[in-house]
Design an enzyme around this catalytic site. Structure first.
Site, PDB file in Angstrom:
ATOM      1  N   GLU A 190       1.748  -0.089  -4.927  1.00  0.00           N
ATOM      2  CA  GLU A 190       0.797   0.937  -5.355  1.00  0.00           C
ATOM      3  C   GLU A 190       1.512   2.284  -5.367  1.00  0.00           C
ATOM      4  O   GLU A 190       1.961   2.762  -4.328  1.00  0.00           O
ATOM      5  CB  GLU A 190      -0.394   0.994  -4.401  1.00  0.00           C
ATOM      6  CG  GLU A 190      -1.354   2.127  -4.713  1.00  0.00           C
ATOM      7  CD  GLU A 190      -2.267   2.492  -3.552  1.00  0.00           C
ATOM      8  OE1 GLU A 190      -3.388   2.980  -3.793  1.00  0.00           O
ATOM      9  OE2 GLU A 190      -1.854   2.311  -2.375  1.00  0.00           O
ATOM     10  N   ASP A 195       0.835  -1.196   0.000  1.00  0.00           N
ATOM     11  CA  ASP A 195       0.000   0.000   0.000  1.00  0.00           C
ATOM     12  C   ASP A 195       0.875   1.253   0.000  1.00  0.00           C
ATOM     13  O   ASP A 195       1.876   1.338   0.718  1.00  0.00           O
ATOM     14  CB  ASP A 195      -0.894  -0.029   1.255  1.00  0.00           C
ATOM     15  CG  ASP A 195      -1.877   1.109   1.308  1.00  0.00           C
ATOM     16  OD1 ASP A 195      -2.750   1.165   0.425  1.00  0.00           O
ATOM     17  OD2 ASP A 195      -1.773   1.937   2.228  1.00  0.00           O
TER      18      ASP A 195
END
Length: 551
Positions: free
Chosen positions: A281, A213
Site C-alpha cells: 500500500e 500496510d
C-alpha cells in the site's frame, strides 16, 4: 513475542507468477462472519464462508490484521506479530483458514503492519524504559528542541504532531498514526531482522503472500529534517481527508525514503523460496505512482503495489483513467500495479462516485480488463453502498477526531450481510454487533443476491471469469489508451488473441469505429454491444469486449 509450536502447512502447489493478473478478495475479519456470538467476526467465520468466496472465482484472499492487539486501531496496532488475538480465535483457527482455502484453490495473503507497533508491544515497553536497554534504539526517539517543542514539523496522518512526549525517557517518539502506534526504527538492523523473522513465521505456516500496510512509511530521514510546505494549489486529499493539515506538507523526509528499498529487497529474498507474493500500500499524495514504479521494478523488490488514484476522489472520467494509466506506463514500465476501487480505508465506491447500477457493472468489467492485478473488497460484489453510522456508534478514532467534516472509515466496515431473516443479516447471533448492521444493506444480502439472476453478484462472477479465461487480460500487453466521446478504448493482447475493450463512461450514447478485423463478442453477459459493419453503438455506461484470434 509469544512462543508457539509451529505447525507446518502442507505444500501448496503454485506458479511463482500466480500473482500477475490475480483477483484478490479482501476480508475485514471483524465484519465478515461471527462464529461465537460475541458480535465480532473471527477466523472460524472466514472458514465457514470460504466456499462462497471460492465460488466468486477469485485467486486469493487478503485478510486484514487478526494479530494480538489492544485494538486502538482495530488490529493495525500489533502487540504480538506471531499470535492470533483471542477475539479472532487461535492459531489453529488460522491453520484451518489455510487448509480450507487451499482445498478450494484459493491462496491466502495476510496483512503485515511493519511500520509501527502498538505501544503495548513488548518491544516498545522495553524500549521506553531507558536509553541503554537492548531495544532502546528499536523505535524512533528524539530529543526536544531547546524550547521543549517536538524535534521537527512532521504531522500524524490521524491529526496533530507526529511526535509524542514520553516522560520516562524525557524524549519524543515518532508516530505517523495514533499516539499508541509508535514507529519502528528501520535504521536499526536488529529491527529489520526481527520483522523478517515475522515474515518467515507466517510463510512457514503456509501463507501465500502479504499485503504490506503503509509500505512507504517504513524508513524515515535519519537527520529528522523538516518537511517543506506544500503550495495550496498542489494539495490533494488522496490519503488523508481534506480537513486534515497533513495535506499541507510535502512528505519527503517522514516517509518514502530511498533507504526503504534495501529492506524491501531483503523481504523479497525471504519470500522467494515460498513462491509468495506481496502487494504494498503506497500512501503518498504527490508521488504515489512513482513510488509504485520504484517498489515493483525488476525482480528483487515487491511484486505489486497500489496507490490511491482509483481509491479516492470523484467519479473518474475516461480521460482521468487514461491519464493515470499513461502515468503508470511512464513511471512503472518494469513494475506491476494492483487496482482497487474500494477497501477498508475509503468510502465504498458506489457511494463515493454516486454510481448507478449500470455504472457499477461497467466499472467492474473495466477493473477486470485493466493491466495489473485486481482487488475487490467484501460486500463490493453485492453492490453495497456506504453505510450511515451514527456518531454514537462510531468506533474509528479517525472519524471521531474529525467529525462531522470527515466521518471516518466505519461506514465501509459494517458487517457483511448474508441473509435478511434477522436484524444482524446472518452475520452474528449477538444482541449487539461491534458496528451496527446497515438496515439498508439487508435487501442486498448474499442469499437474496444469489436468488436474483439480475443482481450484481452474478455480474462480478462473469467479469472475474472473463479475466480468468483470457491470458490477454491477466498478463497480456495493453495498447496506449484513447478517449473518444467520453469512452475509454484500448486493446489487450496475448500470444494467440487480441481483445478490443471499449467503455462508455458517460450518460450519453456513443458511436465508435472498430478497427478492421474479424471481431467477435466473447461474453454477452458482460458485453452487450455488438458492432454493426465496423461501427459500435455504446449506450450510457456500457462496455464492449471483442476478440479476434491471432493464430
Amino acid at each position: 513475542m509469544t512462543v508457539q509450536t509451529l505447525h507446518t502447512a502442507q505444500p501448496f502447489s503454485r506458479d511463482p507468477d500466480w500473482w500477475r493478473g490475480a483477483v484478490i478478495y479482501q476480508i475485514y475479519p471483524r465484519s465478515y462472519q461471527d462464529s461465537t456470538g460475541d458480535g465480532i467476526g473471527d477466523l472460524a467465520g472466514i472458514v465457514k464462508r470460504l466456499p462462497y468466496i471460492a465460488s466468486l472465482g477469485v485467486d486469493a484472499i487478503w485478510i486484514s490484521p487478526f494479530f494480538t492487539s489492544p485494538m486502538k486501531d482495530f488490529g493495525y496496532d500489533v502487540s504480538d506479530y506471531c499470535d492470533v488475538d483471542p477475539m479472532f480465535g487461535q492459531l489453529s483457527d488460522f491453520d484451518a483458514v489455510i487448509e480450507t482455502a487451499h482445498a478450494h484453490g484459493v491462496k491466502v495473503m495476510i496483512d503485515l503492519v511493519l511500520s509501527h507497533t502498538s505501544d503495548q508491544h513488548p518491544w516498545f515497553v522495553e524500549s521506553r524504559k531507558s536509553h541503554d536497554n537492548d531495544k532502546a534504539n528499536w523505535y524512533v526517539w528524539a530529543d526536544a528542541k531547546p524550547d521543549g517543542t517536538p524535534p521537527n514539523n512532521w504531522l500524524s496522518i490521524f491529526g496533530g504532531s507526529a511526535w509524542q512526549w514520553d516522560a520516562g525517557r524525557m524524549q519524543y517518539f515518532l508516530h505517523n498514526f495514533l499516539t499508541s502506534q509508535p514507529d519502528l526504527n528501520f535504521h536499526e538492523p536488529q529491527v529489520q531482522e526481527a520483522l523478517l523473522d515475522v515474515g518467515r513465521f507466517w510463510l512457514e505456516r503456509g501463507v501465500d503472500g502479504f499485503r504490506l500496510d503503509t509500505i512507504n512509511f517504513y524508513t524515515h530521514d535519519a537527520e529528522l529534517r523538516d518537511n517543506p510546505a506544500l503550495p495550496v494549489e498542489a494539495r490533494s486529499a488522496k490519503t488523508a481527508p481534506a480537513v486534515n493539515p497533513y495535506n499541507w506538507q510535502q512528505h519527503i523526509y517522514d516517509k518514502s525514503r530511498p533507504e526503504n528499498l534495501n529492506f524491501l529487497r531483503k523481504l523479497r529474498a525471504v519470500m522467494q523460496p515460498y513462491n509468495a507474493a506481496a502487494v504494498g500500500e503506497v500512501g503518498d499524495e504527490q508521488l504515489g505512482l512513482e513510488i509504485l514504479g520504484q517498489y515493483t521494478a525488476g525482480d528483487d523488490l515487491m511484486h505489486m503495489c497500489y496507490a490511491f488514484e482509483l481509491l479516492s476522489g470523484d467519479k473518474p472520467t475516461a480521460q482521468y483513467i487514461k491519464d493515470v494509466m499513461d502515468h503508470v506506463d511512464e513511471v512503472a514500465t518494469d513494475g506491476w500495479a494492483c487496482w482497487a476501487f474500494s477497501n477498508h480505508d475509503v468510502m465504498r465506491h458506489p457511494t463515493r462516485w454516486n454510481l448507478t447500477d449500470d455504472a457499477q457493472r461497467m466499472f467492474t468489467t473495466l477493473m477486470m480488463c485493466l493491466k495489473g492485478s485486481a482487488c475487490i473488497y467484501q460486500g463490493e460484489e453485492l453492490g453495497l453502498q456506504e453505510a450511515d453510522v451514527a456518531f454514537e456508534d462510531l468506533q474509528d478514532p479517525y472519524g471521531i477526531a474529525f467529525w462531522p467534516e470527515f466521518k471516518g472509515r466505519d461506514g465501509c466496515r459494517t458487517p457483511m450481510v448474508w441473509e435478511n431473516s434477522n436484524q444482524n443479516g446472518g452475520f452474528s447471533e449477538a444482541d449487539k454487533t461491534w458496528l451496527p448492521v446497515s438496515t439498508d444493506h439487508l435487501g442486498q444480502s448474499v442469499a437474496q443476491s444469489e436468488a436474483d439472476s439480475g443482481s450484481i453478484i452474478h455480474h462480478y462472477r462473469h467479469a472475474i471469469a472473463l479475466r480468468q479465461a483470457h491470458e490477454a487480460l491477466k498478463t497480456g500487453t495493453c495498447s496506449p489508451m484513447s478517449v473518444d466521446q467520453g469512452c475509454l478504448v484500448f486493446t489487450r493482447a496475448g500470444s494467440d488473441e487480441e481483445l478490443y475493450c471499449a467503455f462508455n463512461l458517460t450518460d450519453e450514447n456513443a458511436k465508435l469505429e472498430v478497427p478492421r478485423g474479424n471481431w467477435q463478442v466473447i461474453d454477452s453477459a458482460v458485453s452487450h454491444a455488438v458492432p454493426q459493419g465496423g461501427t459500435l453503438n455504446l449506450g450510457p455506461w456500457q462496455p464492449c469486449i471483442l476478440q479476434r484470434k491471432l493464430t
